[in-house]
Scaffold this active site. Sequence first.
Site, PDB file in Angstrom:
ATOM      1  N   LYS A 149     -20.571  -0.338  -3.222  1.00  0.00           N
ATOM      2  CA  LYS A 149     -19.222   0.231  -3.111  1.00  0.00           C
ATOM      3  C   LYS A 149     -19.091   1.064  -1.841  1.00  0.00           C
ATOM      4  O   LYS A 149     -18.093   0.988  -1.135  1.00  0.00           O
ATOM      5  CB  LYS A 149     -18.914   1.077  -4.356  1.00  0.00           C
ATOM      6  N   GLY A 165      -1.694  -3.980  -0.523  1.00  0.00           N
ATOM      7  CA  GLY A 165      -0.747  -5.088  -0.676  1.00  0.00           C
ATOM      8  C   GLY A 165       0.005  -5.390   0.609  1.00  0.00           C
ATOM      9  O   GLY A 165       0.018  -6.527   1.091  1.00  0.00           O
ATOM     10  N   CYS A 218     -14.716  -5.455  -9.957  1.00  0.00           N
ATOM     11  CA  CYS A 218     -14.515  -4.023  -9.751  1.00  0.00           C
ATOM     12  C   CYS A 218     -15.840  -3.294  -9.902  1.00  0.00           C
ATOM     13  O   CYS A 218     -16.681  -3.701 -10.710  1.00  0.00           O
ATOM     14  CB  CYS A 218     -13.519  -3.519 -10.797  1.00  0.00           C
ATOM     15  N   CYS A 224      -3.640   2.729 -14.889  1.00  0.00           N
ATOM     16  CA  CYS A 224      -4.732   2.862 -13.911  1.00  0.00           C
ATOM     17  C   CYS A 224      -5.831   3.676 -14.600  1.00  0.00           C
ATOM     18  O   CYS A 224      -5.910   4.894 -14.448  1.00  0.00           O
ATOM     19  CB  CYS A 224      -4.204   3.559 -12.661  1.00  0.00           C
TER      20      CYS A 224
HETATM   21  C1  FAD Z   1      -8.255   7.027  -7.946  1.00  0.00           C
HETATM   22  C2  FAD Z   1      -8.163   5.544  -7.879  1.00  0.00           C
HETATM   23  C3  FAD Z   1      -9.323   4.793  -7.820  1.00  0.00           C
HETATM   24  C4  FAD Z   1      -9.248   3.406  -7.757  1.00  0.00           C
HETATM   25  N1  FAD Z   1     -10.401   2.693  -7.689  1.00  0.00           N
HETATM   26  C5  FAD Z   1     -10.352   1.348  -7.552  1.00  0.00           C
HETATM   27  C6  FAD Z   1     -11.552   0.603  -7.432  1.00  0.00           C
HETATM   28  O1  FAD Z   1     -12.647   1.143  -7.483  1.00  0.00           O
HETATM   29  N2  FAD Z   1     -11.443  -0.740  -7.269  1.00  0.00           N
HETATM   30  C7  FAD Z   1     -10.233  -1.357  -7.228  1.00  0.00           C
HETATM   31  O2  FAD Z   1     -10.196  -2.593  -7.067  1.00  0.00           O
HETATM   32  N3  FAD Z   1      -9.069  -0.675  -7.355  1.00  0.00           N
HETATM   33  C8  FAD Z   1      -9.102   0.655  -7.510  1.00  0.00           C
HETATM   34  N4  FAD Z   1      -7.952   1.374  -7.621  1.00  0.00           N
HETATM   35  C9  FAD Z   1      -6.668   0.659  -7.599  1.00  0.00           C
HETATM   36  C10 FAD Z   1      -6.187   0.386  -6.156  1.00  0.00           C
HETATM   37  O3  FAD Z   1      -6.210   1.565  -5.420  1.00  0.00           O
HETATM   38  C11 FAD Z   1      -4.795  -0.200  -6.234  1.00  0.00           C
HETATM   39  O4  FAD Z   1      -4.889  -1.449  -6.877  1.00  0.00           O
HETATM   40  C12 FAD Z   1      -4.192  -0.422  -4.846  1.00  0.00           C
HETATM   41  O5  FAD Z   1      -4.077   0.787  -4.149  1.00  0.00           O
HETATM   42  C13 FAD Z   1      -2.830  -1.075  -5.000  1.00  0.00           C
HETATM   43  O6  FAD Z   1      -2.324  -1.325  -3.729  1.00  0.00           O
HETATM   44  P1  FAD Z   1      -0.744  -1.476  -3.505  1.00  0.00           P
HETATM   45  O7  FAD Z   1      -0.594  -1.880  -2.076  1.00  0.00           O
HETATM   46  O8  FAD Z   1      -0.154  -2.338  -4.544  1.00  0.00           O
HETATM   47  O9  FAD Z   1      -0.128  -0.020  -3.769  1.00  0.00           O
HETATM   48  P2  FAD Z   1      -0.503   1.398  -3.197  1.00  0.00           P
HETATM   49  O10 FAD Z   1      -1.915   1.465  -2.760  1.00  0.00           O
HETATM   50  O11 FAD Z   1      -0.035   2.379  -4.204  1.00  0.00           O
HETATM   51  O12 FAD Z   1       0.392   1.550  -1.886  1.00  0.00           O
HETATM   52  C14 FAD Z   1       1.781   1.645  -1.896  1.00  0.00           C
HETATM   53  C15 FAD Z   1       2.287   1.680  -0.468  1.00  0.00           C
HETATM   54  O13 FAD Z   1       3.709   1.714  -0.484  1.00  0.00           O
HETATM   55  C16 FAD Z   1       4.192   2.852   0.233  1.00  0.00           C
HETATM   56  N5  FAD Z   1       5.413   3.294  -0.446  1.00  0.00           N
HETATM   57  C17 FAD Z   1       5.538   3.783  -1.702  1.00  0.00           C
HETATM   58  N6  FAD Z   1       6.833   4.004  -1.977  1.00  0.00           N
HETATM   59  C18 FAD Z   1       7.533   3.664  -0.872  1.00  0.00           C
HETATM   60  C19 FAD Z   1       8.919   3.662  -0.542  1.00  0.00           C
HETATM   61  N7  FAD Z   1       9.860   4.074  -1.401  1.00  0.00           N
HETATM   62  N8  FAD Z   1       9.277   3.249   0.697  1.00  0.00           N
HETATM   63  C20 FAD Z   1       8.336   2.822   1.600  1.00  0.00           C
HETATM   64  N9  FAD Z   1       7.025   2.801   1.321  1.00  0.00           N
HETATM   65  C21 FAD Z   1       6.630   3.212   0.098  1.00  0.00           C
HETATM   66  C22 FAD Z   1       3.043   3.843   0.209  1.00  0.00           C
HETATM   67  O14 FAD Z   1       3.139   4.766   1.269  1.00  0.00           O
HETATM   68  C23 FAD Z   1       1.846   2.887   0.340  1.00  0.00           C
HETATM   69  O15 FAD Z   1       1.689   2.501   1.681  1.00  0.00           O
HETATM   70  C24 FAD Z   1      -7.983   2.765  -7.733  1.00  0.00           C
HETATM   71  C25 FAD Z   1      -6.805   3.512  -7.806  1.00  0.00           C
HETATM   72  C26 FAD Z   1      -6.898   4.907  -7.874  1.00  0.00           C
HETATM   73  C27 FAD Z   1      -5.632   5.705  -7.944  1.00  0.00           C
END
Ligand code: FAD
Length: 403
Positions: A381, A13, A346, A161
């Site tokens: 993938k 994100g 996905c 999730c």
């Molecule tokens: C095991 C697993 C497998 C997955 N497989 C798939 C897949 O095959 N295909 C798919 O499309 N999606 C998959 N997903 C989902 C995908 O990983 C998530 O949709 C994605 O990571 C979301 O991104 P995000 O940026 O919203 O949050 P996140 O990836 O959770 O990142 C959060 C960010 O915020 C930071 N952060 C957190 N708290 C704080 C704070 N208080 N202060 C400052 N920084 C902070 C973290 O360090 C990180 O950089 C999977 C998820 C998991 C757990």
Amino acid sequence: MGKRIVILGSSFGGLNTALHLRKLLGNGHSITVVSADPQFTFIPSLPWVVAGRREPSAIQCPVAPRLKRNGVEYVQDAITAVDPERQEAVGKNGVYPYDYLVAATGSELDFGAVSGLGPIKGHSQSIFNVEQALQARAALEKLLRAGSGTIVLGNAQGASCLGPVYEMALLIDALLRKRKARHKFKMALFTNEPHLGHFGVGGFGAMTRMLEDEFADREIECHLNSKISGITPDHVELENGVRFGNGFSLIVPAFFGSHAYMGIEGLANPRGFVLADDHLANPKYPNIYAVGVSLAIAPPAPTPVPVGVPKTGQMTDDMAKKAAYNISADIQNRPKIMGKDFSVTCIADGGNTAFFIGAAPLLPPRDWLIHKKSILFHYLKEGLEKYYMASVRYGLPLPTFPF
Ligand SMILES: Cc1cc2nc3c(=O)[nH]c(=O)nc-3n(C[C@H](O)[C@H](O)[C@H](O)COP(=O)(O)OP(=O)(O)OC[C@H]3O[C@@H](n4cnc5c(N)ncnc54)[C@H](O)[C@@H]3O)c2cc1C
């Protein structure tokens, strides 16, 4: 005068929002990413780390150089509070004033909701970062060395999730068959969903039957509408009295959004997910945007046991682009675009096969739905993982493919 845009989080994100904003806005505005973790991790590959198919170095790299190359400042800090009235995000090491704020901090893991849940204070493994994946890999290897036992994969009440538990079940099954040891281990999967493949969105058509067949053929016992009552070193117990041995358990907890947003009237729901309108902007504080897992999305329909709506990596990338567009539109006085018209693509890997899901819109009834099983999706993938990591490492354009 240039605007100060602060983006919290540097995963799918935060990174995508920052890079798209820089492209849309040019150089007249400051863009700062504040994130707790200096590494970018390709999270969808964590199940491969648990199964011993990947080393962390293949799916992690520092994120700051990629941001810097595109004129985005990176600060490593953990945000503890947001003050929308003063327009400041407060971290452990500093205060970050903003004109626009993007919440892309993903989730916090609610291990405290169930007795014995989680790898730190409890007796189950987890899979949300490299450390957890390596710990789970060691626990799995320990059981495999022991030669027999019960392997339990589960989604706790309230979990959203849901895919990783399916992937882990199939990957472990494939690993055991490869070692000709499947007959020595009982495998069970339980989930809060009302049927297999519900995935918090009411399912993907006949994919449910495809998964039922897959798990039946692999002799993995499945339990639906499950609520855990407790986990001990020896057992995982459900509220309906079903009890499994705890040779190895990997259980996905419910999420909080972030405690940094919690309790701010109008900003977040009670679990700390940020409320947003159709443009991904908060209705009360329209200069605060939410993308990815941080965004509050209400379940489309009640289920017997609470199931959250998933936000996949591809959905997150898509939201990041739309939020970036809408922030630039706001600054440049252009009309905003719809941010909440979600669709999903996905690939769930199964070790010796894989499943592709594509659906638009996300929730049924849909204009478009496809689900297919083929080993080709496994290779797709892998290719996407490699390209995505190369794009973060070397500055290639970030892909917009499904993964
Ligand atoms: C095991 C697993 C497998 C997955 N497989 C798939 C897949 O095959 N295909 C798919 O499309 N999606 C998959 N997903 C989902 C995908 O990983 C998530 O949709 C994605 O990571 C979301 O991104 P995000 O940026 O919203 O949050 P996140 O990836 O959770 O990142 C959060 C960010 O915020 C930071 N952060 C957190 N708290 C704080 C704070 N208080 N202060 C400052 N920084 C902070 C973290 O360090 C990180 O950089 C999977 C998820 C998991 C757990």
